[in-house]
Design an enzyme around this catalytic site. Structure first.
Site, PDB file in Angstrom:
ATOM      1  N   HIS A  96      -3.236  -5.177   1.791  1.00  0.00           N
ATOM      2  CA  HIS A  96      -2.621  -5.386   3.119  1.00  0.00           C
ATOM      3  C   HIS A  96      -2.644  -6.854   3.534  1.00  0.00           C
ATOM      4  O   HIS A  96      -3.558  -7.271   4.259  1.00  0.00           O
ATOM      5  CB  HIS A  96      -3.401  -4.592   4.176  1.00  0.00           C
ATOM      6  N   GLU A 102      -0.943  -8.233   5.767  1.00  0.00           N
ATOM      7  CA  GLU A 102      -0.754  -8.333   7.223  1.00  0.00           C
ATOM      8  C   GLU A 102      -2.081  -8.223   7.966  1.00  0.00           C
ATOM      9  O   GLU A 102      -2.163  -8.530   9.147  1.00  0.00           O
ATOM     10  CB  GLU A 102       0.263  -7.279   7.706  1.00  0.00           C
ATOM     11  N   CYS A 112       0.818  -1.218   0.000  1.00  0.00           N
ATOM     12  CA  CYS A 112       0.000   0.000   0.000  1.00  0.00           C
ATOM     13  C   CYS A 112       0.853   1.270   0.000  1.00  0.00           C
ATOM     14  O   CYS A 112       1.484   1.572  -0.996  1.00  0.00           O
ATOM     15  CB  CYS A 112      -0.987  -0.052   1.148  1.00  0.00           C
TER      16      CYS A 112
HETATM   17  N1  GLN Z   1      -3.569   6.468   0.898  1.00  0.00           N
HETATM   18  C1  GLN Z   1      -2.345   6.163   1.566  1.00  0.00           C
HETATM   19  C2  GLN Z   1      -1.167   6.956   1.008  1.00  0.00           C
HETATM   20  O1  GLN Z   1      -1.322   7.679   0.098  1.00  0.00           O
HETATM   21  C3  GLN Z   1      -2.062   4.686   1.504  1.00  0.00           C
HETATM   22  C4  GLN Z   1      -3.097   3.923   2.274  1.00  0.00           C
HETATM   23  C5  GLN Z   1      -2.582   2.722   2.977  1.00  0.00           C
HETATM   24  O2  GLN Z   1      -1.381   2.476   3.086  1.00  0.00           O
HETATM   25  N2  GLN Z   1      -3.497   1.951   3.513  1.00  0.00           N
HETATM   26  O3  GLN Z   1      -0.088   6.860   1.488  1.00  0.00           O
END
Ligand code: GLN
Length: 193
Positions: free
Chosen positions: A172, A174, A79
């Site tokens: 994610h 995890e 992410c």
């Molecule tokens: N929207 C977040 C970002 O721009 C990422 C979201 C997340 O890691 N769950 O960093």
């Protein structure tokens, strides 16, 4: 047991520590450049990529981390971690720049507000058995891929890519309760010693 660092500037690092330890690794929280020494792999967790990058710059970790990953340190990014690795970032804060090590373009929060968070079963290339539960939370949308291998897609967009020893996921693992991707990463890191 391999020693895996988990970048701990901000975000969902504690959950990765738990998953990695269940998957058979030793872990170390990474907060300074010294913490990079002797690692067999590193996890860049989810969180806020803008904050994460800013904090890394402040403590002088951004350049050493770029050297370590660029030099072949096995890396699992999820992410926000995927955003931090990306070569191009759309809808970043100001001139948000990260490590630029992975040839993809991502749009922050690219799935839009209505689908802020969702779960989707993912077919991951090379993974046996049932689909992987993809947990997406304000996930980046991968809008372009270059020199990477796409290992999973959702709705026609890549959500998992690989290049060398780097694996980057828009979701994610995890938080999914499924340890298969962490186990695979721990195996890769063990082999890199
Ligand atoms: N929207 C977040 C970002 O721009 C990422 C979201 C997340 O890691 N769950 O960093």
């Amino acid at each position: 047991m391999p020693l895996i660092g988990v970048l701990a500037m901000q975000g969902a690092f504690a959950e990765h520590v738990r998953a990695l330890e269940k998957a058979g690794a030793r872990t170390r929280l990474v907060r300074t450049r010294e913490d990079l020494e002797g690692l067999d792999g590193i996890v860049l967790p989810g969180g806020e990529s803008t904050t994460m990058t800013m904090l890394m710059e402040r403590v002088g970790l951004l350049e050493p981390l770029r050297d370590a990953i660029g030099g072949g340190l096995p890396t699992l990014a999820t992410c926000a971690g995927m955003i931090v690795l990306a070569r191009e970032i759309a809808d970043g804060m100001g001139d948000q720049r990260g490590l630029g090590l992975l040839d993809i373009a991502v749009r922050r929060n690219g799935y839009g507000r209505q689908v802020d968070s969702f779960e989707a079963p993912l077919q991951i290339a090379g993974m046996d058995g049932k689909t992987f539960p993809g947990v997406f939370i304000r996930a980046p949308l991968v809008e372009r891929t270059g020199d990477v291998e796409v290992v999973a897609e959702h709705d026609g967009h890549p959500v998992a890519v690989r290049h060398g020893r780097i694996t980057a996921l828009g979701f994610h693992p995890e938080l999914s309760g499924d340890l298969r991707l962490h186990r695979e990463f721990v195996r890769l890191a063990s082999g890199s010693r």
